[in-house]
Write an enzyme that holds these catalytic residues in place. Structure first.
Site, PDB file in Angstrom:
ATOM      1  N   GLY A  60       0.677  -0.728  -0.111  1.00  0.00           N
ATOM      2  CA  GLY A  60      -0.485  -0.194   0.132  1.00  0.00           C
ATOM      3  C   GLY A  60       0.884   1.502  -0.397  1.00  0.00           C
ATOM      4  O   GLY A  60       1.606   1.771  -0.641  1.00  0.00           O
ATOM      5  N   CYS A  61       0.447   2.164   0.595  1.00  0.00           N
ATOM      6  CA  CYS A  61       1.477   3.876   1.050  1.00  0.00           C
ATOM      7  C   CYS A  61       2.604   3.575   1.277  1.00  0.00           C
ATOM      8  O   CYS A  61       3.032   2.835   2.206  1.00  0.00           O
ATOM      9  CB  CYS A  61       0.068   4.267   1.701  1.00  0.00           C
ATOM     10  SG  CYS A  61       0.771   6.509   1.472  1.00  0.00           S
ATOM     11  N   PHE A  62       3.356   3.980   0.902  1.00  0.00           N
ATOM     12  CA  PHE A  62       4.364   3.490   1.069  1.00  0.00           C
ATOM     13  C   PHE A  62       5.168   4.821   2.284  1.00  0.00           C
ATOM     14  O   PHE A  62       6.127   4.089   3.674  1.00  0.00           O
ATOM     15  CB  PHE A  62       5.913   3.536   0.338  1.00  0.00           C
ATOM     16  CG  PHE A  62       5.763   4.643  -0.539  1.00  0.00           C
ATOM     17  CD1 PHE A  62       5.722   6.150  -0.609  1.00  0.00           C
ATOM     18  CD2 PHE A  62       6.608   4.760  -1.928  1.00  0.00           C
ATOM     19  CE1 PHE A  62       5.526   7.601  -1.109  1.00  0.00           C
ATOM     20  CE2 PHE A  62       6.407   6.205  -2.815  1.00  0.00           C
ATOM     21  CZ  PHE A  62       6.480   7.383  -2.328  1.00  0.00           C
ATOM     22  N   TRP A  63       4.150   5.493   3.071  1.00  0.00           N
ATOM     23  CA  TRP A  63       4.152   6.200   3.607  1.00  0.00           C
ATOM     24  C   TRP A  63       4.685   5.166   5.150  1.00  0.00           C
ATOM     25  O   TRP A  63       4.926   5.972   5.467  1.00  0.00           O
ATOM     26  CB  TRP A  63       3.651   7.284   3.364  1.00  0.00           C
ATOM     27  CG  TRP A  63       3.476   8.628   2.936  1.00  0.00           C
ATOM     28  CD1 TRP A  63       4.515   8.525   2.013  1.00  0.00           C
ATOM     29  CD2 TRP A  63       3.052   9.679   2.727  1.00  0.00           C
ATOM     30  NE1 TRP A  63       4.312   9.810   1.446  1.00  0.00           N
ATOM     31  CE2 TRP A  63       3.491  10.526   1.536  1.00  0.00           C
ATOM     32  CE3 TRP A  63       0.889   9.872   2.865  1.00  0.00           C
ATOM     33  CZ2 TRP A  63       2.035  11.286   0.944  1.00  0.00           C
ATOM     34  CZ3 TRP A  63       0.719  10.920   2.328  1.00  0.00           C
ATOM     35  CH2 TRP A  63       1.531  11.155   0.977  1.00  0.00           C
TER      36      TRP A  63
END
Length: 172
Positions: A11-14
């Site tokens: 998912g979102c790498f953050w």
């Protein structure tokens, strides 16, 4: 010091940096893009779903301190391995869950771990996380790096988009 590399998409790498960044033996965690066919893509290009890339993190680690198998276990605990079309509030192929392997040893560890997870009974749906050969990894723009440190309020909101609740339900 020994060095090895792992690449995970979840998912979102953050939201994928912090869980690894705080572990002993981690040398670096960088956000970026991999798995696609466009060289050195931008965030905007990847978000357009036209590059084939997935948001991912590249982890450089000391295998004498933390093993690849331990990293795979941390990875599972950050993702919904039953959702092939993204993760939590982030939808589309650029957010699909993938373990990118660099060699046969990593592949064996990832496949055995995936099989054990499928047989654990923790999930009532199939484990659909892909295991693929590593492809070129392109670092994301600097403003994406260490997002959880630079933007703690926004990071907290991202975590509340379903990831944190899912972790608490399935892993704690």
């Amino acid at each position: 010091m020994s060095k090895d590399t792992a690449i995970f998409a979840g998912g979102c790498f953050w939201c994928m940096v912090e869980p690894f960044d705080k572990m002993p033996g981690i040398i670096s965690v960088r956000s970026g893009y991999t798995g696609g066919f466009v060289e050195n893509p931008t965030y905007e290009q990847v978000c357009s779903h036209t590059t084939g890339h997935t948001e991912a993190v590249k982890i450089v680690f000391d295998p004498e301190i933390i093993s690849y198998a331990e990293l795979v276990n941390i990875y599972w605990r950050q993702t919904d391995p039953t959702d092939a079309m993204g993760q939590f509030q982030d939808r589309g192929d650029s957010y699909r869950p993938v373990i990118f392997v660099h060699d046969e040893e990593q592949r064996k560890i990832a496949e055995e771990s995936k099989k054990a997870l499928a047989e654990s009974g923790e999930f009532d749906k199939p484990i659909v996380t892909q295991i693929e050969d590593a492809k070129p990894f392109y670092e994301a723009e600097e403003y994406h790096q260490d997002f959880y440190k630079k933007n703690p309020e926004r990071y907290a909101l991202e975590e509340m988009g379903g990831r944190e609740q899912f972790r608490n339900q399935h892993w704690n």
